[in-house]
Design a protein around this motif. Structure first.
Motif, PDB file in Angstrom:
ATOM      1  N   GLU A 101       0.787  -1.402   0.000  1.00 50.21           N
ATOM      2  CA  GLU A 101       0.027  -0.015  -0.074  1.00 50.21           C
ATOM      3  C   GLU A 101       0.776   1.421   0.206  1.00 50.21           C
ATOM      4  OE1 GLU A 101      -3.279   2.337   2.831  1.00 50.21           O
ATOM      5  OE2 GLU A 101      -3.354   0.066   2.691  1.00 50.21           O
ATOM      6  N   GLU A 102       1.896   1.322   1.019  1.00 46.28           N
ATOM      7  CA  GLU A 102       2.780   2.520   0.988  1.00 46.28           C
ATOM      8  C   GLU A 102       3.360   2.612  -0.327  1.00 46.28           C
ATOM      9  OE1 GLU A 102       6.529   4.448   3.478  1.00 46.28           O
ATOM     10  OE2 GLU A 102       5.654   2.556   4.086  1.00 46.28           O
ATOM     11  N   ALA A 103       3.889   1.379  -0.923  1.00 44.85           N
ATOM     12  CA  ALA A 103       4.666   1.606  -2.234  1.00 44.85           C
ATOM     13  C   ALA A 103       3.504   2.289  -3.306  1.00 44.85           C
ATOM     14  CB  ALA A 103       5.164   0.425  -2.519  1.00 44.85           C
ATOM     15  N   TYR A 104       2.674   1.984  -3.509  1.00 45.63           N
ATOM     16  CA  TYR A 104       1.646   2.322  -4.516  1.00 45.63           C
ATOM     17  C   TYR A 104       1.182   3.754  -4.249  1.00 45.63           C
ATOM     18  CZ  TYR A 104       2.093  -1.890  -7.375  1.00 45.63           C
ATOM     19  OH  TYR A 104       2.488  -2.792  -8.175  1.00 45.63           O
ATOM     20  N   THR A 105       0.792   3.967  -3.009  1.00 46.59           N
ATOM     21  CA  THR A 105      -0.195   5.139  -2.639  1.00 46.59           C
ATOM     22  C   THR A 105       0.851   6.300  -2.256  1.00 46.59           C
ATOM     23  OG1 THR A 105      -0.374   4.559  -0.531  1.00 46.59           O
ATOM     24  CG2 THR A 105      -1.916   3.854  -1.775  1.00 46.59           C
ATOM     25  N   THR A 106       2.128   6.327  -1.847  1.00 48.62           N
ATOM     26  CA  THR A 106       3.127   7.367  -1.637  1.00 48.62           C
ATOM     27  C   THR A 106       4.136   7.324  -2.531  1.00 48.62           C
ATOM     28  OG1 THR A 106       4.096   6.224  -0.074  1.00 48.62           O
ATOM     29  CG2 THR A 106       2.162   7.176   1.149  1.00 48.62           C
ATOM     30  N   LEU A 107       4.557   6.649  -3.072  1.00 47.44           N
ATOM     31  CA  LEU A 107       5.740   6.314  -3.850  1.00 47.44           C
ATOM     32  C   LEU A 107       5.263   6.221  -5.606  1.00 47.44           C
ATOM     33  CD1 LEU A 107       7.774   4.173  -1.577  1.00 47.44           C
ATOM     34  CD2 LEU A 107       7.991   6.619  -1.660  1.00 47.44           C
ATOM     35  N   SER A 108       6.156   6.720  -6.146  1.00 43.91           N
ATOM     36  CA  SER A 108       5.989   6.485  -7.609  1.00 43.91           C
ATOM     37  C   SER A 108       6.868   5.150  -8.350  1.00 43.91           C
ATOM     38  CB  SER A 108       6.407   7.582  -8.599  1.00 43.91           C
ATOM     39  OG  SER A 108       7.872   7.609  -8.551  1.00 43.91           O
ATOM     40  N   ILE A 109       6.349   3.819  -7.788  1.00 42.31           N
ATOM     41  CA  ILE A 109       6.620   2.726  -8.373  1.00 42.31           C
ATOM     42  C   ILE A 109       6.051   2.253  -9.355  1.00 42.31           C
ATOM     43  CG2 ILE A 109       7.447   1.953  -6.037  1.00 42.31           C
ATOM     44  CD1 ILE A 109       5.445  -0.386  -5.977  1.00 42.31           C
ATOM     45  N   GLN A 110       6.661   1.235 -10.197  1.00 42.24           N
ATOM     46  CA  GLN A 110       6.127   0.690 -11.501  1.00 42.24           C
ATOM     47  C   GLN A 110       5.863  -0.614 -11.229  1.00 42.24           C
ATOM     48  OE1 GLN A 110       9.104   3.114 -11.593  1.00 42.24           O
ATOM     49  NE2 GLN A 110       7.262   4.297 -12.004  1.00 42.24           N
ATOM     50  N   GLY A 111       5.977  -1.301 -10.027  1.00 45.48           N
ATOM     51  CA  GLY A 111       5.708  -2.727  -9.846  1.00 45.48           C
ATOM     52  C   GLY A 111       5.896  -3.133  -8.306  1.00 45.48           C
ATOM     53  N   PHE A 112       5.195  -4.355  -8.048  1.00 46.98           N
ATOM     54  CA  PHE A 112       5.740  -4.860  -6.828  1.00 46.98           C
ATOM     55  C   PHE A 112       5.574  -6.467  -7.003  1.00 46.98           C
ATOM     56  CE2 PHE A 112       6.330  -5.924  -2.467  1.00 46.98           C
ATOM     57  CZ  PHE A 112       6.568  -4.865  -1.689  1.00 46.98           C
ATOM     58  N   PHE A 113       6.590  -6.953  -6.894  1.00 44.13           N
ATOM     59  CA  PHE A 113       6.640  -8.506  -7.125  1.00 44.13           C
ATOM     60  C   PHE A 113       7.001  -9.210  -5.898  1.00 44.13           C
ATOM     61  CE2 PHE A 113       6.423  -6.172 -11.015  1.00 44.13           C
ATOM     62  CZ  PHE A 113       5.614  -6.982 -12.077  1.00 44.13           C
ATOM     63  N   LYS A 114       6.765 -10.356  -5.587  1.00 44.28           N
ATOM     64  CA  LYS A 114       6.910 -11.229  -4.660  1.00 44.28           C
ATOM     65  C   LYS A 114       8.075 -12.172  -5.151  1.00 44.28           C
ATOM     66  CE  LYS A 114       5.764 -14.026  -0.826  1.00 44.28           C
ATOM     67  NZ  LYS A 114       4.569 -14.165   0.279  1.00 44.28           N
ATOM     68  N   LYS A 115       9.013 -12.548  -4.514  1.00 47.83           N
ATOM     69  CA  LYS A 115      10.164 -13.484  -4.834  1.00 47.83           C
ATOM     70  C   LYS A 115       9.810 -14.681  -4.723  1.00 47.83           C
ATOM     71  CE  LYS A 115      14.089 -10.836  -3.065  1.00 47.83           C
ATOM     72  NZ  LYS A 115      15.098 -10.814  -2.048  1.00 47.83           N
ATOM     73  N   GLU A 116       9.809 -15.409  -5.842  1.00 48.26           N
ATOM     74  CA  GLU A 116       9.015 -16.917  -5.781  1.00 48.26           C
ATOM     75  C   GLU A 116      10.440 -17.774  -5.543  1.00 48.26           C
ATOM     76  OE1 GLU A 116       6.321 -17.496  -6.440  1.00 48.26           O
ATOM     77  OE2 GLU A 116       5.373 -15.540  -6.756  1.00 48.26           O
ATOM     78  N   ASN A 117       9.776 -18.988  -4.934  1.00 47.90           N
ATOM     79  CA  ASN A 117      10.892 -20.172  -4.698  1.00 47.90           C
ATOM     80  C   ASN A 117      10.928 -20.968  -6.059  1.00 47.90           C
ATOM     81  OD1 ASN A 117      11.446 -19.295  -2.185  1.00 47.90           O
ATOM     82  ND2 ASN A 117       9.544 -20.283  -1.197  1.00 47.90           N
TER      83      ASN A 117
END
Length: 141
Positions: A101-117
């Motif tokens: 939520e913080e990454a998308y609402t207060t910062l200008s990021i272009q994606g959030f991906f979870k590391k996969e095993n």
């Protein structure tokens, strides 16, 4: 213009995770130079001092000295770095609801991906991200 050439910046404090991501990038046939920084402070220094073009930033969330959120806040707050419009994606195991939520609402990021095993799933995700940004129109090409 498209920015196909440029460094891929990996900001990751875990050498094993960095090796996996680097291996995936190379296995996809990418010839972009890969630059590795172990925390946000090192990455910020690199971004401020280097004139090299950056294709994309893959950033972990939890790191010592300066974490990913702190780094992105400083990039967004710096007019020179912000104008570079470098695609910034979080690639982290710390994909908590509050972090996302913080990454998308207060910062200008272009994606959030979870590391996969799973190596193949990781490869698929990284391929998609790189192909997207290699074909995206970018202001600083």
């Amino acid at each position: 213009m498209m920015i196909k050439n440029g460094n891929i910046l990996i900001i990751e404090d875990d050498a094993d995770d960095k090796e996996i991501l680097e291996d995936v990038i190379v296995s996809l046939g990418n010839t972009n130079k890969i630059v590795w920084k172990i925390n946000g402070q090192e990455a910020l220094s690199y971004l401020c001092e280097s004139n090299e073009k950056i294709l994309i930033i893959f950033c972990d969330m939890n790191m010592p000295i300066m974490n990913g959120l702190e780094l992105k806040r400083l990039i967004d707050g710096d007019p020179v770095l912000r104008k570079k419009s470098i695609p910034f994606v979080f690639y982290s195991t710390a994909a908590t609801e509050s972090a996302i939520e913080e990454a998308y609402t207060t910062l200008s990021i272009q994606g959030f991906f979870k590391k996969e095993n799973d190596y193949q799933k990781t490869r698929s995700i990284v391929n998609y991200i790189l192909e997207y940004w290699k074909n995206c129109i970018h202001p600083n090409s």
